[in-house]
Design a protein around this motif. Sequence first.
Motif, mmCIF file in Angstrom:
data_model
loop_
_atom_site.group_PDB
_atom_site.id
_atom_site.type_symbol
_atom_site.label_atom_id
_atom_site.label_comp_id
_atom_site.label_asym_id
_atom_site.label_seq_id
_atom_site.Cartn_x
_atom_site.Cartn_y
_atom_site.Cartn_z
ATOM 1 N N UNK A 125 0.813 -1.215 0.000
ATOM 2 C CA UNK A 125 0.000 0.000 0.000
ATOM 3 C C UNK A 125 0.847 1.265 0.000
ATOM 4 N N UNK A 126 1.893 1.277 0.800
ATOM 5 C CA UNK A 126 2.782 2.440 0.843
ATOM 6 C C UNK A 126 3.522 2.646 -0.470
ATOM 7 N N UNK A 127 3.959 1.536 -1.083
ATOM 8 C CA UNK A 127 4.629 1.635 -2.381
ATOM 9 C C UNK A 127 3.662 2.144 -3.445
ATOM 10 N N UNK A 128 2.420 1.671 -3.399
ATOM 11 C CA UNK A 128 1.432 2.127 -4.374
ATOM 12 C C UNK A 128 1.202 3.631 -4.245
ATOM 13 N N UNK A 129 1.107 4.147 -3.018
ATOM 14 C CA UNK A 129 0.910 5.585 -2.843
ATOM 15 C C UNK A 129 2.092 6.366 -3.415
ATOM 16 N N UNK A 130 3.296 5.862 -3.229
ATOM 17 C CA UNK A 130 4.477 6.529 -3.786
ATOM 18 C C UNK A 130 4.473 6.459 -5.317
ATOM 19 N N UNK A 131 4.026 5.338 -5.871
ATOM 20 C CA UNK A 131 3.928 5.197 -7.328
ATOM 21 C C UNK A 131 2.897 6.192 -7.869
ATOM 22 N N UNK A 132 1.757 6.315 -7.195
ATOM 23 C CA UNK A 132 0.732 7.277 -7.627
ATOM 24 C C UNK A 132 1.279 8.706 -7.576
ATOM 25 N N UNK A 133 2.071 8.998 -6.558
ATOM 26 C CA UNK A 133 2.679 10.326 -6.446
ATOM 27 C C UNK A 133 3.690 10.544 -7.572
ATOM 28 N N UNK A 134 4.503 9.538 -7.860
ATOM 29 C CA UNK A 134 5.470 9.649 -8.963
ATOM 30 C C UNK A 134 4.746 9.890 -10.283
ATOM 31 N N UNK A 135 3.625 9.205 -10.482
ATOM 32 C CA UNK A 135 2.833 9.381 -11.701
ATOM 33 C C UNK A 135 2.348 10.825 -11.819
ATOM 34 N N UNK A 136 1.903 11.403 -10.697
ATOM 35 C CA UNK A 136 1.455 12.799 -10.703
ATOM 36 C C UNK A 136 2.616 13.740 -11.001
ATOM 37 N N UNK A 137 3.793 13.425 -10.507
ATOM 38 C CA UNK A 137 4.964 14.288 -10.703
ATOM 39 C C UNK A 137 5.485 14.272 -12.138
ATOM 40 N N UNK A 138 5.212 13.196 -12.867
ATOM 41 C CA UNK A 138 5.675 13.116 -14.262
ATOM 42 C C UNK A 138 5.119 14.250 -15.117
ATOM 43 N N UNK A 139 3.993 14.797 -14.725
ATOM 44 C CA UNK A 139 3.374 15.896 -15.487
ATOM 45 C C UNK A 139 4.083 17.228 -15.247
ATOM 46 N N UNK A 140 5.107 17.242 -14.398
ATOM 47 C CA UNK A 140 5.798 18.482 -14.031
ATOM 48 C C UNK A 140 4.766 19.523 -13.559
ATOM 49 N N UNK A 141 3.982 19.171 -12.542
ATOM 50 C CA UNK A 141 2.837 20.004 -12.174
ATOM 51 C C UNK A 141 3.211 21.317 -11.487
ATOM 52 N N UNK A 142 2.379 22.314 -11.747
ATOM 53 C CA UNK A 142 2.425 23.567 -10.993
ATOM 54 C C UNK A 142 1.611 23.388 -9.712
ATOM 55 N N UNK A 143 0.589 22.538 -9.807
ATOM 56 C CA UNK A 143 -0.308 22.256 -8.685
ATOM 57 C C UNK A 143 -0.448 20.750 -8.543
ATOM 58 N N UNK A 144 -0.145 20.250 -7.339
ATOM 59 C CA UNK A 144 -0.363 18.841 -7.025
ATOM 60 C C UNK A 144 -1.671 18.730 -6.255
ATOM 61 N N UNK A 145 -2.567 17.867 -6.698
ATOM 62 C CA UNK A 145 -3.827 17.623 -6.005
ATOM 63 C C UNK A 145 -3.756 16.203 -5.471
ATOM 64 N N UNK A 146 -3.734 16.091 -4.143
ATOM 65 C CA UNK A 146 -3.548 14.807 -3.481
ATOM 66 C C UNK A 146 -4.789 14.470 -2.670
ATOM 67 N N UNK A 147 -5.525 13.458 -3.083
ATOM 68 C CA UNK A 147 -6.752 13.066 -2.401
ATOM 69 C C UNK A 147 -6.438 11.910 -1.455
ATOM 70 N N UNK A 148 -6.370 12.203 -0.157
ATOM 71 C CA UNK A 148 -6.049 11.207 0.878
ATOM 72 C C UNK A 148 -4.760 10.447 0.523
ATOM 73 N N UNK A 149 -3.626 11.150 0.468
ATOM 74 C CA UNK A 149 -2.386 10.509 0.015
ATOM 75 C C UNK A 149 -1.867 9.403 0.933
ATOM 76 N N UNK A 150 -2.371 9.309 2.164
ATOM 77 C CA UNK A 150 -1.862 8.272 3.068
ATOM 78 C C UNK A 150 -2.794 7.070 3.171
ATOM 79 N N UNK A 151 -3.769 6.993 2.268
ATOM 80 C CA UNK A 151 -4.734 5.882 2.255
ATOM 81 C C UNK A 151 -4.003 4.545 2.183
ATOM 82 N N UNK A 152 -4.281 3.638 3.117
ATOM 83 C CA UNK A 152 -3.714 2.290 3.073
ATOM 84 C C UNK A 152 -2.251 2.208 3.451
ATOM 85 N N UNK A 153 -1.732 3.228 4.155
ATOM 86 C CA UNK A 153 -0.315 3.266 4.525
ATOM 87 C C UNK A 153 -0.204 3.153 6.049
ATOM 88 N N UNK A 154 0.769 2.379 6.539
ATOM 89 C CA UNK A 154 0.936 2.251 7.985
ATOM 90 C C UNK A 154 1.412 3.571 8.599
#
Length: 188
Positions: A125-154
């Motif tokens: 679960x923690x690795x998946x959240x980091x992968x989702x974050x990496x996917x968002x970062x690939x867009x070189x965002x000006x704004x990051x929108x994170x919906x419950x980024x710690x979901x399923x993480x210890x």
Amino acid sequence: MSAESLLTVENVNFAIRGNPILQDVNLKVTTGEIVALIGPNGAGKSTLVRIVLGLLRPDSGRVSLGPGLRIGYMPQRLTVADTLPLTVQRFVTLGTPASRARVRDALAEVGAAPVLDSPVQAISGGELQRVLLARALLRQPDLLVLDEPIQGVDLNGQYELYELIGGLRRQRGCGILMVSHELHLVMA
């Protein structure tokens, strides 16, 4: 010099079948700023995110995005069927084509480089959240929108992810709109 406005939400109202979900919501996110939407489950936080992303239209009010704004979005949860053979490398590039080197760099930035060739279904679960974050970062965002980024993480992983998010804001200078129901963790 003042920070650039990335997102402005003015007097947004939204109802489902006559039941008010959002009433007169206002917020602003500028470059380098973290804005946290905090509230209990069912309070309308994810609905507001969907309105910001243009997936829902408000009943009234206005959402303004900065000119040419690039948004990186990390959803609350994701389920990938076990029957779908999908590596992390392939998953991260769905919708945002990128070279293997760029994907590897994005995963390294969030501490998930070792899972590059792993099946998405086989990571924690923690690795998946980091992968989702990496996917968002690939867009070189000006704004990051994170919906419950710690979901399923210890618990330890939750603190690490919030530290990582703060570091990304400092390093990249992007604005962050983050949804959570964990006030104590966000404040820490």
